[in-house]
Design an enzyme around this catalytic site. Structure first.
Site, mmCIF file in Angstrom:
data_model
loop_
_atom_site.group_PDB
_atom_site.id
_atom_site.type_symbol
_atom_site.label_atom_id
_atom_site.label_comp_id
_atom_site.label_asym_id
_atom_site.label_seq_id
_atom_site.Cartn_x
_atom_site.Cartn_y
_atom_site.Cartn_z
ATOM 1 N N ASP A 110 80.057 46.130 44.253
ATOM 2 C CA ASP A 110 79.825 46.146 42.796
ATOM 3 C C ASP A 110 81.020 46.786 42.087
ATOM 4 O O ASP A 110 81.457 46.319 41.032
ATOM 5 C CB ASP A 110 78.560 46.955 42.448
ATOM 6 C CG ASP A 110 77.311 46.078 42.366
ATOM 7 O OD1 ASP A 110 77.237 45.100 43.118
ATOM 8 O OD2 ASP A 110 76.423 46.379 41.539
ATOM 9 N N ASP A 168 83.664 58.033 49.812
ATOM 10 C CA ASP A 168 83.893 58.651 48.497
ATOM 11 C C ASP A 168 85.341 58.436 48.058
ATOM 12 O O ASP A 168 85.621 58.048 46.924
ATOM 13 C CB ASP A 168 83.508 60.140 48.501
ATOM 14 C CG ASP A 168 84.072 60.909 49.684
ATOM 15 O OD1 ASP A 168 84.622 60.293 50.621
ATOM 16 O OD2 ASP A 168 83.974 62.160 49.664
ATOM 17 N N ASP A 203 77.334 47.560 49.716
ATOM 18 C CA ASP A 203 76.585 47.200 48.508
ATOM 19 C C ASP A 203 77.229 47.877 47.295
ATOM 20 O O ASP A 203 77.510 47.240 46.279
ATOM 21 C CB ASP A 203 75.130 47.647 48.654
ATOM 22 C CG ASP A 203 74.304 47.336 47.418
ATOM 23 O OD1 ASP A 203 74.428 46.205 46.906
ATOM 24 O OD2 ASP A 203 73.561 48.222 46.957
ATOM 25 N N LYS A 255 81.858 57.346 56.704
ATOM 26 C CA LYS A 255 81.696 58.749 56.282
ATOM 27 C C LYS A 255 81.578 59.578 57.546
ATOM 28 O O LYS A 255 80.586 60.279 57.765
ATOM 29 C CB LYS A 255 80.445 58.845 55.373
ATOM 30 C CG LYS A 255 80.226 60.196 54.711
ATOM 31 C CD LYS A 255 81.193 60.508 53.603
ATOM 32 C CE LYS A 255 80.944 61.926 53.079
ATOM 33 N NZ LYS A 255 81.934 62.353 52.075
ATOM 34 N N TYR A 269 69.117 49.873 55.229
ATOM 35 C CA TYR A 269 68.348 48.764 54.663
ATOM 36 C C TYR A 269 67.286 48.281 55.656
ATOM 37 O O TYR A 269 66.226 47.825 55.258
ATOM 38 C CB TYR A 269 69.272 47.596 54.324
ATOM 39 C CG TYR A 269 69.896 47.637 52.954
ATOM 40 C CD1 TYR A 269 70.785 48.638 52.607
ATOM 41 C CD2 TYR A 269 69.594 46.658 52.009
ATOM 42 C CE1 TYR A 269 71.378 48.656 51.359
ATOM 43 C CE2 TYR A 269 70.179 46.668 50.756
ATOM 44 C CZ TYR A 269 71.067 47.667 50.432
ATOM 45 O OH TYR A 269 71.643 47.677 49.195
#
Ligand code: IPM
Ligand code: MN
Length: 357
Positions: A252, A224, A248, A192, A143
């Site tokens: 959600d 994942d 982020d 990751k 970001y």
């Protein structure tokens, strides 16, 4: 009697209507407990683009910096969707997070007992409840990393650099461990590291910080796998710590476990007590101005402000309890509606909550 100065960035879409209800609730709390909340409204997002030609005017940053805390509604909308990246309404949000040094984003995903029907998972997946705190790093990663365009042998390309320093990982990890200590003492780190160098530094830093928190159980998931486990065994999570982009996405996903993204509040914190509080949902231009929005995420964000910036625990709990009572009484906005419940508009939902305070 305490006085608090609050900067209000209501923003776009449903932002102003949910914010209006949030302020009504806070004022009632002020009356009941003898606090005075003073609000200063400033523009940020699409409305600031319309008024000043830029999403985050310096004046808005100055007012926010000088306040005791910031309330934000939502920014963005179709109208501004074709603007270049650095002129988009979302810049207001990212710019404020950066300018105020708000590196820690707390996103609690709690499934209310009364909302079990609104959760899209089969009942057996959530019979032990869902109470997850996502701690998302908020001022680093891709970001905020270097970004740009360049020519390659495959033609035009674009890049956003994912970069994390040890210091950045250390401070967010400490925040997450401290929070885990006050909850069920279980922290899940999500990265990751099987692929990304930035995640390998992230992982080794988390392991280093963990030495100071032997009382907290720590485990690790690749992002994942984490997104799958959140659906398979949501009840087994307590606190999750992760980077900006993973957080982020996972927040959600976690929001859906609670029935609706319209239920999720958030707190963005830095080193001091100044924080920014906003619902996790966006500006929802399709329902804006129709009195259809769920104000609960914003109202619960107000409660988080009382707790984290002002240290007003009892006042915050009063709001949370009022929300729970209203849900238990069967009142719902459209997003969490289920059979046999009573459907309310945004304003009416807030009035029901006010009546319980
Ligand atoms: C959020 C939002 C923002 C983000 C956008 C609007 C910039 O999705 O707060 O989760 O990606 O951080
Ligand atoms: Mn998001």
């Amino acid at each position: 009697m305490s006085n608090f100065n609050i900067a209000v960035v209501a923003g776009d879409g449903i932002g102003p209507e949910v914010m209006e209800q949030n302020i009504n609730v806070l004022n009632k709390i002020g009356q009941k407990f003898g606090h005075s909340f003073k609000y200063e409204s400033v523009l940020g997002g699409g409305c600031a683009i319309d008024a000043y030609g830029e999403p985050l005017p310096q004046h808005t940053i100055d007012v926010c910096k000088a306040s005791d805390s910031v309330l934000l509604g939502a920014v963005g909308g179709w109208k501004w969707d074709t603007l270049p990246g650095d002129k988009r309404p979302e810049r207001a949000l990212l710019g404020l997070r950066g300018a105020l040094g708000l590196f820690a984003n707390l996103r609690p995903a709690t499934l209310h007992e009364a909302l079990k029907d609104a959760c899209p998972l089969k009942p057996e997946f959530v019979e032990n409840g869902v109470d997850i705190m996502v701690v998302r790093e908020l001022t680093g990663g891709m970001y905020f990393g270097e970004k740009g365009r360049k020519q390659t042998d495959m033609g035009e390309a674009a890049y956003d650099v994912e970069q994390y320093s040890v210091k950045e990982v250390e401070r967010i990890t400490r925040t997450a461990f401290e929070i885990a200590r006050k909850r069920k003492k279980h922290l899940t780190n999500v990265d990751k590291q099987n692929v990304l160098e930035s995640s390998r530094l992230w992982r080794s830093t988390v392991l280093e910080v963990a030495k100071d928190y032997p009382d907290v159980e720590l485990d690790h998931l690749y992002v994942d796998n984490a997104s799958m486990q959140l659906i398979m065994r949501p009840s087994t999570f307590d606190v999750i710590v992760t980077g900006n982009i993973f957080g982020d996405i996972l927040s959600d996903e976690a929001s859906q476990l609670t029935g609706s993204i319209g239920m999720l509040p958030s707190a963005s914190l830095g080193e001091g007590s100044l924080g920014m509080y906003e619902p996790v949902h966006g500006s929802a231009p399709d329902i804006a101005g129709k009195n259809l929005a769920n104000p609960i995420a914003t109202i619960l964000s107000g409660a988080m402000m009382l707790k984290y910036s002002f240290g007003l625990q009892e006042e915050a709990k009063t709001i949370e309890d009022a929300v729970a009572k209203v849900l238990n009484a069967g009142y719902r906005t459209g997003d969490i509606m289920s059979e046999g419940m009573k459907k309310l508009g945004c304003k009416e939902m807030a009035e029901a909550i006010l009546a319980e305070i």
